[in-house]
Design a protein around this motif. Structure first.
Motif, PDB file in Angstrom:
ATOM      1  N   SER A 301       0.871  -1.147   0.267  1.00 15.46           N
ATOM      2  CA  SER A 301       0.138  -0.329  -0.238  1.00 15.46           C
ATOM      3  C   SER A 301       0.583   1.217  -0.080  1.00 15.46           C
ATOM      4  O   SER A 301      -0.102   1.641  -0.100  1.00 15.46           O
ATOM      5  N   LYS A 307      -2.365   4.956  -5.619  1.00 21.40           N
ATOM      6  CA  LYS A 307      -3.919   4.973  -5.007  1.00 21.40           C
ATOM      7  C   LYS A 307      -4.531   6.426  -5.855  1.00 21.40           C
ATOM      8  O   LYS A 307      -5.471   6.914  -6.197  1.00 21.40           O
ATOM      9  N   LYS A 322     -13.057   3.833  -6.962  1.00 20.39           N
ATOM     10  CA  LYS A 322     -13.301   3.190  -5.900  1.00 20.39           C
ATOM     11  C   LYS A 322     -11.808   3.868  -5.166  1.00 20.39           C
ATOM     12  O   LYS A 322     -11.286   4.352  -6.284  1.00 20.39           O
ATOM     13  N   LYS A 323     -11.796   4.251  -4.129  1.00 22.02           N
ATOM     14  CA  LYS A 323     -11.028   5.013  -2.927  1.00 22.02           C
ATOM     15  C   LYS A 323      -9.626   3.922  -2.800  1.00 22.02           C
ATOM     16  O   LYS A 323     -10.102   2.654  -2.612  1.00 22.02           O
ATOM     17  N   GLY A 324      -8.243   4.519  -2.718  1.00 22.74           N
ATOM     18  CA  GLY A 324      -7.404   3.637  -1.669  1.00 22.74           C
ATOM     19  C   GLY A 324      -6.422   3.150  -2.938  1.00 22.74           C
ATOM     20  O   GLY A 324      -6.671   3.263  -4.208  1.00 22.74           O
ATOM     21  N   SER A 325      -5.973   1.817  -2.419  1.00 20.83           N
ATOM     22  CA  SER A 325      -5.105   1.072  -3.334  1.00 20.83           C
ATOM     23  C   SER A 325      -5.403  -0.090  -4.749  1.00 20.83           C
ATOM     24  O   SER A 325      -6.823  -0.139  -3.966  1.00 20.83           O
TER      25      SER A 325
END
Length: 789
Positions: A301, A307, A322-325
């Protein structure tokens, strides 16, 4: 143009036509079994003794190629390898020890050691399970191998086996320990109440288990895969570490391809691929510390840019992303020769980022040392991923430099990076590409193939390990595919030219002498015809780019002022080159067309291989954009420079070429009067994930790209004459594609099209009768539509 689906005219092209042009070729001749052309070597490899060259060959015209060999001391004598000799051959797979005096490999799942000097092989292990991927450890006394998802060591001196890793499928929780249903629990309790001896034995078993667990000092370590698959399993050369990936796939609904001519007499469904976007893929990267008997799941991550959303998402401001890695695809962990360092290549599943990361072997953490991002998609020679070849990544012998390939300068070149100070430098540079680099036996040089001389040529080179002058080792104009002997003293060269199929040559490495020709496979019938050398040209596209092409020009006395544009398949493929084409049938057909007075152009349009990153990604988010406008600009070039009648232009191609043909007929009706679309994609949302998602992203995420790239949305533009041809058991581009398109054409009231179907053919046709029928129809189409005959 005839509207009857199955009617066709057989042209006996050795005789005179109404338009008076003749040819020594015919569709029947060039589309017969390719054996008529002769026999040509393939799959060339060396024997372990560096004296024998082995290759597939078929001078006896058998139903399939057989294995033949020559000895370099008598290369004029080509000998068929007997079944007994074939069984005794040492395979090219396996591993040498440092001194290259021994080789370890597997044979029928058994572990075998071969002594180079004595020529003797010895079976080391014959186990109840299959042994895979044996390698010498860095002490040369122990051999590590894989079996049943685990790593083992065989000690050459002691002759014993040690299991290094303890990996099991399934989960730690035994199914028998799971809670019973209410019904089963009631039955069990009633049984124990009624039968006191059974109850007593149960209690004794539980007491015994509790005692064993109380006195046990340490439970044996086992790593459970749970619902994941093991992949990319690698063991370090010092046997202290192992690396692997844990893969979990949720595949979407598979499509079925009906086989109407199954031998059973019934229609049978062939299970085929899923469609683009139907792939839920997650991967974890794991490091097994063998000394500590533990596994680290490596956290990715923190990778820079992991991201960051792709730029195309800005076209959809109302969509919630979609959020995040983002998910990643790890490659094999690469351990340094001393086993003390490790790197890994990680790729985002949307294929827009790739990272080379250094792994801290003590705690399983990552440090990114090379990050590449491409808002289109990352690929190219040596950069890897589906359809684009293998990934080149590894260590130099000094245990501090790594090598890799990158399109950082828009062409794929070879780089070194010092993992201790982060310094990177290019070993090659320029407007050319590098292919298949490997390090010499003495670890002082590189060997590789390159297009440095010309985009349409391939030559073999040698270069100092830390960079320097490139020494060209081959000289014949065309394609030189080199198999280097194990001792690196000789090169077996599979060579071809535009009008000359592959032949085998022998040359001493580094020598200035002419290569010695070993095979002469052309049949007398094939060599009698004077096959053309098409002209390699470049014309200017509407955006100023210079587009490479092959041009076939008829004699002035035969010229009919009509032109045919051929569109190669695959998209990422090169065909305007100086070697024998994989499209050899089409090459022969173009000779026939040229004899009959047609001018033929074969274009390496945008998206083609061989010209670097910008050319490759020129079709991003719009197939049928620059790749189609390049065809249109090619026609303009012919009209302006070769007196082609604008009303006499046709186009044809298969697979990707069939797709472009449909787009041409639907959106460029003023340019193309006739087209033959073979095994064509009609709607990219129905093609596969690995290829399509790179170029157009996913349909649910980037519908704009799919709608402007799919011919089915533009069918109302058809004005000229269109032939659609497709195999009914095509598991690559499904027959459903053209069925859906045909219904669209019917609903639109279009008349000037017809369909030819081939009930026994997959994507690549096999039967000569199918090839003959298809190309007879194509020739009929052009003769009728362009010449009115």
């Amino acid at each position: 143009m005839s509207k009857t689906i199955y009617s066709f005219v057989f042209f006996l092209l050795g005789t005179s036509f109404a338009f008076s042009q003749t040819s020594d070729l015919s569709v029947e001749k060039i589309m017969q079994d390719p054996d008529w052309m002769g026999t040509f070597p393939s799959s060339v490899r060396w024997g372990i003794d560096s004296e024998h060259i082995y290759f597939n060959y078929n001078p006896e015209k058998n139903t399939a190629d057989s294995l033949y060999m020559v000895n370099i001391n008598n290369p004029k004598k080509i000998v068929e390898v007997t079944a007994k000799e074939k069984r005794e051959l040492i395979p090219s797979s396996g591993d040498f020890n440092d001194s290259r005096s021994m080789k370890v490999y597997t044979e029928n799942g058994d572990l075998i050691l071969y002594d180079i000097q004595s020529g003797q092989k010895r079976e080391l292990l014959d186990l109840s399970f299959s042994i895979n991927d044996p390698e010498f450890l860095n002490d040369d006394q122990r051999i590590v191998f894989k079996a049943e998802d685990n790593a083992f060591i065989y000690d050459l001196e002691e002759g014993n086996i040690q299991q290094l890793t303890h990996i099991k499928s399934g989960s730690k929780t035994d199914k028998s320990d799971k809670k019973s249903s209410d019904k089963n629990e009631w039955v069990e309790n009633e049984n124990l109440d009624l039968l006191s001896v059974v109850d007593q034995r149960r209690q004794e078993k539980e007491d015994s288990k509790a005692y064993r667990e109380s006195v046990k000092e340490k439970e044996d370590f086992i790593f459970y895969l749970n619902d994941r698959d093991l992949n990319n399993f690698e063991i370090s050369p010092n046997a202290k570490y192992a690396g692997f990936s844990l893969i979990k796939r949720e595949r979407g609904e598979s499509t079925n391809v009906p086989n109407y001519v199954d031998e059973s007499g019934y229609t049978k469904d062939i299970s085929a691929r899923t469609k683009v976007g139907d792939m839920d893929y997650t991967a974890e990267l794991a490091l097994y510390n063998i000394e500590k008997d533990t596994v680290f799941i490596i956290d990715v991550s923190g990778l820079p840019g992991i991201k960051k959303l792709p730029d195309y998402t800005s076209d959809y401001p109302d969509k919630e992303w979609k959020k995040g890695s983002r998910d990643i695809i790890p490659s094999n962990i690469k351990f340094s020769e001393n086993g003390e360092k490790a790197i890994v290549n990680l790729r985002s599943t949307d294929n827009k980022d790739t990272w080379i990361a250094l792994i801290d072997l003590k705690n399983g953490t990552l440090k990114s040392i090379e990050h590449q991002r491409d808002e289109a998609w990352l690929a190219g020679p040596g950069i890897g991923y589906t359809y684009y070849g293998n990934e080149e990544l590894g260590w130099l012998p000094d245990n501090k430099h790594i090598y890799f390939q990158s399109e950082e300068t828009a062409y794929s070149h070879l780089y070194l990076l010092n993992v201790e100070n982060g310094k990177k430098r290019a070993l090659t540079s320029g407007e050319y590409e590098v292919f298949d680099p490997f390090i010499s036996n003495d670890e002082k040089h590189w060997y590789f193939t390159s297009s440095k001389v010309h985009p349409g040529e391939r030559h073999f080179y040698k270069m100092p390990l830390m960079g320097g002058k490139m020494e060209q080792l081959t000289s014949m104009t065309g394609k030189n595919e080199v198999a280097l002997s194990p001792d690196e003293e000789y090169m077996a060269i599979t060579y071809s030219y535009m009008n000359k199929p592959e032949e085998l040559y022998l040359k001493k490495t580094g020598s200035n002498t002419e290569p010695q020709k070993i095979t002469s496979g052309q049949s007398e019938e094939f060599s009698t015809y004077k096959w053309r050398e098409p002209k390699l040209i470049k014309f200017k596209a509407e955006d100023g780019a210079m587009v490479p092409a092959r041009l076939y020009l008829p004699e002035e006395t035969a010229k009919n002022d009509a032109a045919v544009v051929f569109v190669h398949g695959a998209g990422y493929l090169q065909n305007a080159h100086k070697w024998w084409s994989s499209y050899f049938r089409e090459y022969m057909f173009h000779n026939l067309l040229t004899d009959l007075g047609y001018t033929v152009i074969d274009i390496d349009y945008r998206g083609s291989a061989g010209y670097g990153r910008d050319w490759r990604t020129g079709i991003y988010r719009h197939m049928g954009g620059k790749d189609l406008s390049d065809q249109v600009d090619g026609v303009k070039y012919l009209i302006e420079n070769h007196d082609i009648d604008p009303e006499k232009v046709g186009i044809y191609g298969g697979s990707y070429g069939g797709f472009i043909t449909l787009m041409a007929m639907f959106t460029e009706a003023e340019t193309f009067k006739a087209g033959a679309a073979l095994r064509s994609v009609t709607d990219w949302a129905h093609y596969n994930h690995g290829y399509t998602s790179n170029i157009l992203n996913e349909p649910s995420k980037d519908p704009i790209a799919y709608r402007r790239s799919s011919p089915i949305y533009f069918a109302e533009g058809l004005e000229g004459d269109l032939l659609i041809a497709h195999g009914m058991v095509d598991v690559n581009v499904h027959f459903q594609d053209v069925v859906r398109l045909s219904q669209r054409l019917i609903e639109l009231g279009k008349d000037d099209w017809e369909m030819a179907v081939y009930p026994v053919e997959d994507h690549g046709f096999v039967e000569p009768s199918s090839w003959r029928d298809e190309y007879t129809r194509i020739l009929e189409l052009f003769n009728e539509s362009l010449l009115g005959k």
